[in-house]
Design an enzyme around this catalytic site. Structure first.
Site, PDB file in Angstrom:
ATOM      1  N   TYR A 143       0.823  -1.215   0.000  1.00  0.00           N
ATOM      2  CA  TYR A 143       0.000   0.000   0.000  1.00  0.00           C
ATOM      3  C   TYR A 143       0.857   1.265   0.000  1.00  0.00           C
ATOM      4  CZ  TYR A 143      -3.957  -3.065   1.125  1.00  0.00           C
ATOM      5  OH  TYR A 143      -4.916  -4.051   1.098  1.00  0.00           O
ATOM      6  N   LYS A 194       3.593 -15.207   1.575  1.00  0.00           N
ATOM      7  CA  LYS A 194       3.570 -16.074   0.392  1.00  0.00           C
ATOM      8  C   LYS A 194       5.012 -16.289  -0.052  1.00  0.00           C
ATOM      9  CE  LYS A 194       0.499 -16.888  -2.376  1.00  0.00           C
ATOM     10  NZ  LYS A 194      -0.101 -18.207  -2.713  1.00  0.00           N
ATOM     11  N   ASP A 227      -2.770 -17.920   1.443  1.00  0.00           N
ATOM     12  CA  ASP A 227      -3.977 -18.536   0.867  1.00  0.00           C
ATOM     13  C   ASP A 227      -4.448 -19.694   1.737  1.00  0.00           C
ATOM     14  OD1 ASP A 227      -1.570 -19.692   0.106  1.00  0.00           O
ATOM     15  OD2 ASP A 227      -2.291 -20.399  -1.832  1.00  0.00           O
ATOM     16  N   ASP A 251      -4.962  -7.128   5.876  1.00  0.00           N
ATOM     17  CA  ASP A 251      -6.201  -6.432   5.544  1.00  0.00           C
ATOM     18  C   ASP A 251      -7.313  -7.462   5.309  1.00  0.00           C
ATOM     19  OD1 ASP A 251      -7.996  -4.515   4.781  1.00  0.00           O
ATOM     20  OD2 ASP A 251      -6.910  -3.831   3.017  1.00  0.00           O
ATOM     21  N   ASP A 255     -10.285  -9.036   8.199  1.00  0.00           N
ATOM     22  CA  ASP A 255     -11.714  -8.899   7.878  1.00  0.00           C
ATOM     23  C   ASP A 255     -12.398 -10.263   7.890  1.00  0.00           C
ATOM     24  OD1 ASP A 255     -11.631  -6.184   7.618  1.00  0.00           O
ATOM     25  OD2 ASP A 255     -12.642  -6.143   5.675  1.00  0.00           O
TER      26      ASP A 255
END
Ligand code: NAD
Length: 370
Positions: A143, A194, A227, A251, A255
């Site tokens: 970001y 990852k 994942d 993020d 959530d």
């Protein structure tokens, strides 16, 4: 006891002032009944500050935020300010606080209260008793990484670019928070990236492992691809205790984890900055939800996310674990007694207003404190 614990309350917009009034009620209760005294100042942020001062955060309020031990925020934003240019929007006030206080570690607990276990979209037995803490790196990663932008390609068409970038220091400081907090819980950290396809993920894994081996060998550390973590969170969420991950994966995973608990009105958060020479961290505590303009002024907002955020402040900024547990226990009690604000209403339960929920919390604290 001397008033040496400084709090800045920024109620903000929409339901922010409504839910923060219930936090003030809990603060007053602690003052009167436990003699835990706070020096509380109040300020404006977001649309309320735009209306009063023409800016979403004044220099004075920013300076005050730097000087206190913890900032408690409600929420900011709303349709009144939607047409302002991006740089002047209410949310810029919050972003400035996060940036200037260098709040790099975002803590999002996902706790399922027994009485609400059947409100989750997952099977009750999968979530009952769930208590996990996701720590998301908040100031680095994709970001913020450079280069970024959208560029025209010579042959027509365009290219959008963002860069995932992490340094040793950025990884280690957030991993350190995870290890420190895990040491106060069940001593388990799962680090998520990852590393199979991203170099920044390889570095992340190496640095977290190295920090563990050097300074926290007694804690249990595991690594998981993001994942797989997303999948495991809905398959068997109770396998986790503390999860630490980067900005992008955090993020999404926070959530996802928060929805295991069923309701936005129940979710607290904390954002912590670096330790200064006295060991104090700058910190901001806020509910995960926004200003809820659709229910503003109706007296029906759920104050529990804000009250639980204050409990996090007691635990992480003031080491008042017993008082934090008292508040969390009181929340458990009022839910078990069947009290519900509209957002968590269930058949056969008693619907209560924002203020009635706050009153019930302090009454339950009375009951627990004896
Ligand atoms: P929201 O979280 O404000 O509301 C989403 C839905 O959840 C609404 O139906 C709302 O009524 C309900 N809800 C939220 N909190 C609740 C509570 N405590 N009790 C009962 N119901 C609750 O998200 P949104 O509608 O997308 O955004 C509204 C405004 O809030 C926007 O201006 C947005 O930019 C802002 N916002 C601010 C923050 C923040 O200050 N950290 C976070 C998210 C959104």
């Amino acid at each position: 006891m001397a008033a040496n614990k400084k709090l800045l309350i920024l109620p903000g917009d929409g339901i922010g002032p409504e839910v923060m009034a219930e936090v003030s009620r809990v603060i007053d209760w602690l003052d009167a009944k436990r003699r835990v005294t706070f020096e509380v100042s109040e300020g404006l942020v977001g649309g309320a500050s735009i209306d009063a001062h023409g800016t979403p955060l004044t220099e004075e309020t920013m300076a005050e935020a730097h000087s206190v031990d913890a900032v408690l925020m409600g929420a900011c934003g709303g349709p009144e300010w939607d047409d302002l240019p991006f740089e002047q929007k209410p949310e810029r006030g919050l972003l400035r606080l996060r940036k200037e206080m260098d709040l790099f570690a975002n803590l999002r607990p996902a706790v399922v209260f027994d009485a609400l276990a059947d409100a989750s979209s997952l099977k009750t037995e999968v979530v009952r008793g769930l208590d996990i803490l996701i720590i998301r790196e908040l100031t680095g990663g994709i970001y913020f990484g450079e280069p970024r932008g959208i560029e025209d390609l010579p042959g027509g068409g365009r290219r959008g670019i963002n860069t995932q970038v992490y340094t040793t220091d950025e990884i280690r400081r957030v991993a350190r928070v995870a290890f420190e907090l895990a040491g106060k819980r069940s001593n388990r950290v799962c680090s998520v990236e990852k590393a199979n396809v991203m170099e920044s993920g390889v570095l992340w894994r190496q640095e977290v492992q190295a920090l563990h081996d050097e300074e926290y060998p007694d804690l249990e550390l595991s690594h998981m691809y993001a994942d797989n973590c997303a999948m495991q969170l809905v398959r068997e969420p109770k396998q986790f205790d503390v999860i630490v991950t980067d900005n992008l994966f955090g993020d999404m995973l926070s959530d996802e984890a928060s929805m295991l608990t069923g309701s936005l009105g129940m979710l607290p958060s904390a954002s912590l900055g670096p330790e200064d020479s006295s060991g104090r961290r700058k910190a901001l505590y806020e509910p995960v939800h926004g200003s809820a303009p659709d229910i503003t002024g109706k007296g029906i907002a759920n104050p529990l996310a804000s009250v639980l955020s204050f409990a996090m402040a007691l635990r992480y900024s003031f080491e008042l674990d017993e008082d934090a547990a008292l508040i969390e226990g009181a929340v458990e009690d009022v839910l078990a007694a069947g009290l519900r604000t509209a957002d968590i209403m269930q058949p056969g339960k008693e619907r209560v207003s924002t203020a009635a929920m706050g009153e019930a919390i302090t009454a339950a604290m009375d009951g627990r404190a004896g």
